[in-house]
Design an enzyme around this catalytic site. Structure first.
Site, PDB file in Angstrom:
ATOM      1  N   VAL A 121      -2.214   5.242   8.729  1.00 61.82           N
ATOM      2  CA  VAL A 121      -2.185   5.691   7.336  1.00 61.82           C
ATOM      3  C   VAL A 121      -3.345   5.052   6.562  1.00 61.82           C
ATOM      4  O   VAL A 121      -3.668   3.880   6.759  1.00 61.82           O
ATOM      5  CB  VAL A 121      -0.838   5.318   6.679  1.00 61.82           C
ATOM      6  CG1 VAL A 121      -0.744   5.939   5.293  1.00 61.82           C
ATOM      7  CG2 VAL A 121       0.329   5.768   7.549  1.00 61.82           C
ATOM      8  N   SER A 131       3.262   4.417  15.277  1.00 61.95           N
ATOM      9  CA  SER A 131       2.769   5.062  16.495  1.00 61.95           C
ATOM     10  C   SER A 131       2.536   4.051  17.615  1.00 61.95           C
ATOM     11  O   SER A 131       2.396   4.435  18.778  1.00 61.95           O
ATOM     12  CB  SER A 131       1.465   5.810  16.207  1.00 61.95           C
ATOM     13  OG  SER A 131       0.473   4.930  15.713  1.00 61.95           O
ATOM     14  N   TYR A 159       4.298  -6.490  17.501  1.00 62.68           N
ATOM     15  CA  TYR A 159       4.489  -5.541  16.399  1.00 62.68           C
ATOM     16  C   TYR A 159       5.149  -4.258  16.900  1.00 62.68           C
ATOM     17  O   TYR A 159       6.134  -3.778  16.330  1.00 62.68           O
ATOM     18  CB  TYR A 159       3.149  -5.226  15.742  1.00 62.68           C
ATOM     19  CG  TYR A 159       3.231  -4.120  14.705  1.00 62.68           C
ATOM     20  CD1 TYR A 159       3.857  -4.334  13.480  1.00 62.68           C
ATOM     21  CD2 TYR A 159       2.695  -2.857  14.957  1.00 62.68           C
ATOM     22  CE1 TYR A 159       3.949  -3.326  12.538  1.00 62.68           C
ATOM     23  CE2 TYR A 159       2.779  -1.838  14.017  1.00 62.68           C
ATOM     24  CZ  TYR A 159       3.403  -2.078  12.819  1.00 62.68           C
ATOM     25  OH  TYR A 159       3.503  -1.078  11.883  1.00 62.68           O
ATOM     26  N   GLN A 214       9.992   0.049   3.509  1.00 63.97           N
ATOM     27  CA  GLN A 214       8.590  -0.135   3.927  1.00 63.97           C
ATOM     28  C   GLN A 214       8.261  -1.612   4.126  1.00 63.97           C
ATOM     29  O   GLN A 214       7.147  -1.932   4.543  1.00 63.97           O
ATOM     30  CB  GLN A 214       7.641   0.438   2.858  1.00 63.97           C
ATOM     31  CG  GLN A 214       8.011   1.806   2.343  1.00 63.97           C
ATOM     32  CD  GLN A 214       8.047   2.872   3.418  1.00 63.97           C
ATOM     33  OE1 GLN A 214       7.117   2.992   4.211  1.00 63.97           O
ATOM     34  NE2 GLN A 214       9.124   3.652   3.461  1.00 63.97           N
ATOM     35  N   PHE A 267       0.820  -1.208   0.000  1.00 63.79           N
ATOM     36  CA  PHE A 267       0.000   0.000   0.000  1.00 63.79           C
ATOM     37  C   PHE A 267       0.864   1.274   0.000  1.00 63.79           C
ATOM     38  O   PHE A 267       0.856   2.050  -0.963  1.00 63.79           O
ATOM     39  CB  PHE A 267      -0.938  -0.068   1.210  1.00 63.79           C
ATOM     40  CG  PHE A 267      -1.453   1.240   1.722  1.00 63.79           C
ATOM     41  CD1 PHE A 267      -1.973   2.199   0.860  1.00 63.79           C
ATOM     42  CD2 PHE A 267      -1.431   1.518   3.080  1.00 63.79           C
ATOM     43  CE1 PHE A 267      -2.451   3.417   1.353  1.00 63.79           C
ATOM     44  CE2 PHE A 267      -1.916   2.713   3.577  1.00 63.79           C
ATOM     45  CZ  PHE A 267      -2.414   3.666   2.705  1.00 63.79           C
TER      46      PHE A 267
END
Length: 324
Positions: free
Chosen positions: A185, A132, A155, A87, A22
């Site tokens: 996002v 975050s 994670y 990414q 993505f």
């Protein structure tokens, strides 16, 4: 300044790992549109070939099917590269709770392989995705770098470890690393399918199909939903950031705060639907509230997000209407 006006050496080569995903595919598209050369490394475990297929006819684009868990693949991909936008990772807090070993392999060892390959190949800048989620259970809003709580998921731990490696690679080896803590996002090409799909595309798809979405928890949890173009801007501005800012992590959000139930009703209104949601149990490992203080990224990266939530969600809805 819009990222579209940024200037790099005309022969610059960008390696985008996870480039079929993505965020990665949006980065590939942006860099190609700016006139530079892109190498995309992806093993297609969560990314989709259809996301990058339109770029294959561009002579400045190369796709490498490979895995960041293999150091030789990383070394080859980094050869001659100026900028790495890393990414490649597995997302999803709930999935990491189910598969901690896999997350360790991909998100920690894979990122470390990429940093080491970048170092050995003399890459100028190494920009990588953090999250975050590293703020854990710290209750204070807005979230500010340096004020983190106890981590709540494997994670989150993987991203925190990546940041520590980023710091060390700057101090010990002089590799300019920049960690970008993404805040929720969303946008075009985000996958609406499956148990681990992000909430905005999942809701949009269900509402378009007249299905009844389920909100995990009471809907009063809040997020700093960030349109993907803001993330593209942050990655590219980090590539031009001063070396003095390297080794750090930066909040990349829109600087807003939206309650999940309000987001749901906004989507219903935009799509002309009147469907009452179901409410399910909250998800283990999730942060309750999230809102980014983006002053550090503004000051050191020149980050100045163009898209607020309303503008971004309108664009996302348009994309899903055309592509679902």
């Amino acid at each position: 300044m819009s990222y579209r006006e940024l200037q790099f050496d005309k022969n610059s080569i960008f390696l985008i790992t996870g480039g079929a995903g993505f965020i990665g595919s949006n980065l590939c598209e942006a860099v190609l549109d700016m006139g530079y050369t892109v190498r995309c490394l992806d093993n297609l475990s969560t990314g989709k070939y259809e996301n990058i297929e339109p770029f294959e006819k561009n002579e400045r684009f190369t796709f490498i099917k490979g895995d960041i868990r293999d150091l030789d693949t990383c070394m080859e991909a980094c050869r001659g590269v100026d900028y790495v936008l890393n990414q490649a990772a597995w997302g999803s807090v709930p999935r990491s709770i189910e598969m901690p070993l896999l997350y360790e392999e991909i998100n920690i060892r894979g990122t470390l392989n990429m940093m080491e390959a970048a170092r050995q190949n003399g890459v100028k800048k190494f920009v990588y995705a953090s999250s975050s989620s590293v703020y854990g259970d710290h209750p204070v809003l807005p979230k500010k770098e340096g004020v983190e709580g106890k981590l709540l998921s494997p994670y989150a731990l993987t991203k925190r470890v990546d940041e520590e490696y980023g710091r060390l690679y700057k101090i010990l080896y002089g590799l300019d690393t920049y960690g970008l803590r993404y805040f929720n996002v969303f946008g075009r090409r985000q996958n609406p399918e499956g148990a681990y799909a992000a909430v905005i595309p999942k809701f949009i798809k269900q509402l378009l199909n007249d299905e009844v979405p389920t909100i995990n928890g009471d809907g009063k949890q809040s997020r700093d939903f960030t349109y993907v173009e803001n993330v593209v801007e942050a990655n590219l501005k980090a590539c031009l950031a001063p070396s003095e800012a390297a080794g750090e992590a930066f909040n990349i959000g829109a600087g807003g705060r939206e309650y999940l139930i309000d987001v749901y009703h906004a989507l219903c209104k935009a799509l002309g639907k009147n469907i009452e949601p179901k409410f399910g149990p909250g998800r283990a490992g999730d942060i309750r509230d999230s809102n980014a203080d983006i002053s550090k990224a503004r000051k050191l990266l020149g980050y100045d997000p163009e898209y607020d939530f309303a503008k971004g969600v309108a664009l996302a809805i348009d994309w899903y209407k055309e592509n679902l």
